[in-house]
Write an enzyme that holds these catalytic residues in place. Structure first.
Site: not given
Ligand code: RM4
Length: 253
Positions: A143, A156, A160
């Site tokens: 991402s 998160y 990533k």
């Protein structure tokens, strides 16, 4: 790009980016197996779509936060696919949360789904590729959040970045076997993962205004670059990170 007779696995393939990639692979002749977490209807719809293309479609329901379930997935893979050509490590969750409210359970769940499950799925799938001398392709759906932060994404963004770190090492380890490993870094793509977050008018306007192309991404915007990286046309891109964000990252002012 021709994927006829290629066997592909797409984790998190019933919705969103993974679904777009799974369908695009089937459109171009690949046999496609998807994993999914809970939405049986979406998984059935996806397999129906795949099979209507005249190729094999399979689905496997798995809680990718439970490492003990991976053995069952791999047994299913070996039962359905004698060889594996393509692995798309896509499944991911992003429960937006204030840093100080992220507890051990939430962190562990995000870490296990996004990173740990893909570590071990990739380990087992690449063993199959090596055993069959398959010059396979593996793609991590990382991402833009591997590169930049998010106020409510501390757990998160960590995952990533970790996916890219794993990818770098696998490009070395598996590259020796002719297996190429890369990451794709989507920007803000409107899917289930962010529907709630982007339902906030101000937030959505901020994100859209940051993108020079003037719109949020869609799964189809990700599928085509993803397919190149896992296609036979990719003969030398290995260990790379491809940002696909409409120009959002570079748009400071
Ligand atoms: C992406 C990026 C997007 C967000 C999703 C959940 O990496 O941060 O802005 O909507 O994650």
């Amino acid at each position: 790009m021709d994927f006829k007779n290629k066997n592909a696995i797409v984790t998190g393939g019933s919705r969103g980016i993974g679904n777009g990639i799974a369908k695009a692979l089937a459109d171009r002749g690949a046999n496609v197996m998807i994993t999914y977490g809970s939405n049986d209807h979406a998984a059935d719809e996806t397999v129906d779509y795949i099979r209507k293309k005249g190729v094999r479609g399979e689905r496997y329901k798995i809680d990718q936060s439970d490492m003990e379930k991976i053995g069952g997935l791999m047994n299913f893979v070996k039962e359905k696919f004698k060889t594996v050509d393509i692995l798309i490590n896509n499944a991911g969750i992003c429960p937006f949360m204030d840093f100080f409210n992220i507890d051990q359970n939430l962190f562990d769940k995000v870490w296990k789904v996004n990173v740990e499950s893909h570590f071990f799925i990739t380990q087992k799938v690449s063993e199959i590729m090596i055993k069959n001398h398959t010059k396979g392709k593996i793609l991590f759906i990382s991402s833009i959040s591997a590169i930049v932060g998010g106020k409510y994404q501390a757990h998160y963004t960590t995952t990533k970045s970790a996916m890219n770190g794993l990818m770098h090492s696998l490009a070395i380890i598996l590259g020796e076997h002719g297996i190429m490993v890369n990451s794709l870094e989507p920007g803000t793509i409107l899917t289930d993962i962010n529907t709630e977050d982007l339902s906030n008018k101000e937030k959505r306007e901020y994100m859209e205004n940051r993108i020079p192309l003037g719109r949020l991404g869609e799964p189809a915007d990700i599928a085509t670059p993803a397919l190149f990286l896992v296609s036979d046309e990719n003969t030398y891109v290995n260990g790379a990170e491809l940002l696909v964000d409409g120009g959002m990252l570079v748009h400071l002012q």
